[in-house]
Design an enzyme around this catalytic site. Structure first.
Site: not given
Ligand code: CA
Length: 433
Positions: A133, A135, A140, A149, A205, A207, A239, A243, A246, A250, A259, A263, A366, A380
């Site tokens: 997978d 990114y 996203h 951040r 997600e 994708e 996906d 959260r 995660q 992560y 994850k 899928t 995503t 999001e």
């Molecule tokens: Ca993903």
């Protein structure tokens, strides 16, 4: 790249194919199905029907490279056919387009080889050796980065490296298979200690998936100019992401149990040939972004390596169902929002010598479009769960509840060409075990 198979005027003797929103005769995606009570076999979607490719082969209706491709597609998985690459795949597509056309001399014989899709089970089209997978959806990555951040959402490597991780192939399932809410370790900021239990922040997600065709030998990179030839086709990919699990697990090695529980992919492989009219130039990089390094740069890929696809996500809840209300459209975006092309993902994956194999699956990452309507995840859309979505049923959603069903759709549209689609990528949430 365009030929008679793309002719918008071509009609099929299969009546439901004409004007079909996903599978007119100009698409002809490949998959694996079983008719009621039957064994797994290769099939081609045409309107509301599936053409039994194994039966077409057995009837002697194919020859040359088209016959080679269909012969490699038997046995309930398409890996050997994907391995053959574009030549045989194109020959088979051309012959099928002719066989299924209005006025086909073989219409009568083929009618006995058609099954109503509604009566068939659809399976994964290939045995997936490895799943990766990426990114590559920059919007996203920016949106998610901004939750953590706000001043510096993208990490410094993002615009140089197609970021990815190795996913889990064993839990990839075809559209329609149930999705079991995972248990795992969660540690919300407000709780002092982590705990084990059902994910409270289950998300999807949006994708695209890439099916790898011919592989490369271990130790031999794939040059960017040849990368396109290693992609046998495309699908939709969800996906599913927990959260809360995660967020706790992560760092430092990236996603793991958040994850790997499931899928979902759409079951039809939409070929590069079918998508040829819908290729687009890669969006120019904003001023100040680095030029991709040479091993990722190809003029032809930049000029036509992106895909112009409308991408939509729909939610059905028990409340909407009970009141007879339609699915709620969560987003409407476009695959052109990807920062890297499929060819760049392939070239990068293999640049260190990693060998790709026929039937390997890539997720793009995503896909979120700039602006509010095309966000590819609830994380999001609800700003990390802080701004719930209001539904016509009176319900609200921060994340997915048990019984919720998510459907992804992709549509390719261009003036002068028949509209084609990917078919649905659907999954409903079951309670945690
Ligand atoms: Ca993903």
């Amino acid at each position: 790249m365009l030929d008679g198979t793309h002719d918008a005027g071509r009609r099929s003797f299969v009546a439901s194919a004409n004007g079909h929103d996903a599978f007119p005769v100009q698409n002809l995606p490949f998959g694996v199905f079983s008719p009621q009570g039957g064994t797994r076999r290769a099939g081609v979607a045409i309107g509301d029907m599936i053409l039994d490719l194994d039966a077409v082969l057995a009837a002697g209706l194919l020859d040359g490279a088209a016959e080679d491709a269909a012969a490699a597609a038997t046995g309930g998985a398409l890996n050997a056919m994907l391995a053959l690459g574009a030549g045989p795949r194109r020959a088979l597509r051309a012959r099928l387009s002719e066989l299924l056309a209005e006025g086909s001399a073989e219409a009568r014989r083929l009618s006995g080889m058609l099954h109503a899709s509604a009566d068939c089970a659809l399976h994964l089209p290939a045995r997936i050796g490895d799943y990766t997978d990426f990114y590559a959806g920059i919007q996203h990555a920016t949106n998610v980065g901004a939750l953590f951040r706000p001043d510096n959402p993208l990490l410094p490597n993002y615009k140089h490296v197609p970021i990815g991780y190795h996913g889990r192939a064993s839990s990839v399932v075809p559209s329609g298979a149930p999705v079991r809410r995972p248990n795992g370790q969660r540690k919300p900021a407000a709780e002092a200690e982590p705990s084990f239990g059902p994910s409270r922040n289950l998300d999807y997600e949006l994708e695209l998936g890439l099916w790898i065709g011919p592989g490369n030998a271990l130790g031999e990179p794939i040059p960017i100019g040849a990368a396109e030839g290693h992609v046998a086709g495309y699908c939709l990919l969800n996906d599913w992401s927990a959260r809360d699990i995660q967020g706790w697990e992560y760092q430092p090695l990236g996603p793991f149990l958040a994850k790997n529980f499931c899928t979902t992919v759409s079951p039809w492989i939409v070929t590069p040939e079918a998508l040829a009219p819908f290729r687009a130039a890669q969006a120019p990089r904003p001023q100040g972004d680095p030029r991709p390094m040479d091993y990722l740069w190809d003029e032809r890929d930049q000029a036509g390596g992106a895909l112009d696809l409308l991408l939509e996500v729909f939610l059905v809840t028990e409340g909407l169902r009970a009141k007879g209300l339609p699915a709620h459209r969560l987003s409407s975006g476009n695959a052109r929002a990807l920062y890297w092309t499929p060819a760049q993902l392939v070239a990068h994956h293999a640049c260190g010598g990693c060998n790709l194999q026929p039937g390997d699956l890539f997720g793009t990452g995503t896909i979120s479009t700039e602006g509010g309507d095309g966000l590819g995840s609830l994380l999001e859309i609800t700003r990390g769960g802080r701004q719930p979505v209001a539904l016509a049923s009176g319900e609200t959603r921060r994340f997915l509840e048990d019984g919720d069903e998510i459907t992804l759709r992709a549509t390719a549209r261009r003036d002068g060409f028949a509209t084609i689609g990917f078919g649905e990528c659907r999954g409903a949430i079951l309670p945690a075990p």
